[in-house]
Design an enzyme around this catalytic site. Structure first.
Site, PDB file in Angstrom:
ATOM      1  CE  LYS A  22      -4.024  -1.901   2.416  1.00  0.00           C
ATOM      2  NZ  LYS A  22      -5.014  -1.635   3.470  1.00  0.00           N
ATOM      3  CE  LYS A  80     -14.707  -4.908  -0.759  1.00  0.00           C
ATOM      4  NZ  LYS A  80     -15.934  -5.310  -0.067  1.00  0.00           N
ATOM      5  CG  ASP A  81      -7.964   0.161   4.219  1.00  0.00           C
ATOM      6  OD1 ASP A  81      -8.243   1.261   4.716  1.00  0.00           O
ATOM      7  OD2 ASP A  81      -6.924  -0.458   4.465  1.00  0.00           O
ATOM      8  NE  ARG A  82      -9.253   7.410   4.900  1.00  0.00           N
ATOM      9  CZ  ARG A  82     -10.306   8.226   4.954  1.00  0.00           C
ATOM     10  NH1 ARG A  82     -10.591   9.002   3.931  1.00  0.00           N
ATOM     11  NH2 ARG A  82     -11.058   8.267   6.033  1.00  0.00           N
ATOM     12  CD  GLU A 347      -9.410   3.424   6.326  1.00  0.00           C
ATOM     13  OE1 GLU A 347     -10.550   3.750   6.681  1.00  0.00           O
ATOM     14  OE2 GLU A 347      -8.923   3.757   5.258  1.00  0.00           O
TER      15      GLU A 347
END
Length: 352
Positions: A22, A80-82, A347
């Site tokens: 990421k 879903k993740d940022r 997060e």
């Protein structure tokens, strides 16, 4: 709380490489797999949405504002993740209304790729799987050893831990859950209550799975285990015959662990004893989940990895593609391969 406290030991030995995950949103791509035939008509507008740098709840708020409806009218299957590039479905309840102009919701971080109508809203957990394309950058390590490890994961799967994302930065969600549990209280805010109950349940499951990994039987059926198929929520007791079921060897059938709630675990024998020992170590959390009205459920201990492929688009970039059942974490697959170098706080909650 550190990673080992929240997850548990690796199952396939020490890591053989290091990398960053990421570094950019495009390095972590997720496509929701939804096996629902959409009718093309009805009072619910379904949207296939691509987003980057935007989590699911933020996307839902933007869509609600653009449509001029309450956020209660927006539904989605999973969080879903940022820090990712994700494609997922949303549905808007628009009884008696024409399709709204949603262009004000779109921009660099959100694009609506497809729209269609359907007679029902999108339910939470309705997706069957998630497809992942991951780019591990700044890769350094033994590529031959990594090749062997990848083949091992294809053949044996990985422990189905809940990922660190579920627990908040440094396990903060578990710390908060313990404080509420000690007072026999629940958070007043619904989203906080849901987050902390989920974190507590996931933490206890990981504790049980960590014990099974340490004992070397996380991927083996024992008499008294409760077994389940990969895509099924039902389970059945393992006797001598079930422990020899050939579907265990092909990663179709798996031992399960408890998602704590009201009632005793149906597991027996050594498996039941291990589950009881975990609950006895964390009585406040186990009792808190039961008092909150959570039902006892099961989750498979072993995670099969569908369609795993890999290659190196650049010498220092490893790209992986695979499919996981809904509710399972790509990061626990990566954890068995490489040591992830930190990129900042994570997060939560999300499915990655």
């Amino acid at each position: 709380m550190n990673e080992l406290q929240l997850l548990g030991p690796r199952a396939h030995g020490e890591i053989v490489a290091r990398a960053v995950l990421k570094a950019t949103a495009e390095d972590f791509q997720v496509d929701e797999v939804l096996d629902i035939p959409l009718s093309g008509q009805g009072e619910h507008l379904w949207l296939w949405v691509e987003k980057r740098g935007l989590n699911t709840e933020e996307a839902a708020r933007r869509l609600a504002r653009a449509a001029g409806v309450s956020q209660r009218n927006i539904s989605y299957a999973g969080l879903k993740d940022r820090q990712a590039l994700t494609r997922q479905w949303f549905s808007l309840h628009l009884p008696g209304k024409a399709d709204p102009d949603l262009s004000s919701a779109e921009g660099h971080s959100l694009s609506i790729l497809k729209t269609t109508r359907h007679s029902r809203k999108l339910q939470r957990g309705a997706h069957s799987a998630n497809g992942f394309t991951l780019r591990l950058t700044q890769f350094e390590g033994d590529k031959n050893a990594l090749e062997q490890r990848l083949q091992q994961l294809v053949a044996q799967g990985v422990p189905n831990y809940y990922g660190l994302q579920r627990f908040g930065h440094q396990g903060g969600n578990v710390v908060d859950a313990r404080q509420f549990a000690a007072r026999h209280e629940l958070p007043e805010q619904r989203n906080v209550r849901s987050r902390l109950l989920s974190a507590a349940r996931s933490y206890l499951f990981n504790q049980l799975l960590a014990e099974r990994v340490a004992a070397g039987n996380w991927n083996q059926a024992r008499v008294g285990d409760l077994l389940a198929f990969t895509d099924s929520r039902s389970f059945f007791m393992a006797g001598d015959a079930e422990c020899s079921d050939p579907r265990l060897a092909i990663l179709d059938l798996h031992p399960t662990g408890p998602l704590w709630g009201a009632g005793e675990s149906p597991a027996a024998g050594e498996a039941g004893q291990m589950e009881q020992s975990v609950a006895l170590r964390e009585p406040d959390l186990a009792n808190w989940l039961a008092e909150a009205g959570m039902a006892h459920e099961r989750r498979i201990l072993r995670l099969p990895i569908g369609g795993l492929t890999w290659h190196y688009p650049e010498p220092d970039i490893l790209q992986l593609q695979f499919v996981l059942p809904a509710g399972c974490f790509a990061t626990v697959v990566v954890r068995e391969l490489v040591e992830l170098l930190p990129t900042g706080p994570t997060e939560n909650p999300c499915e990655f």
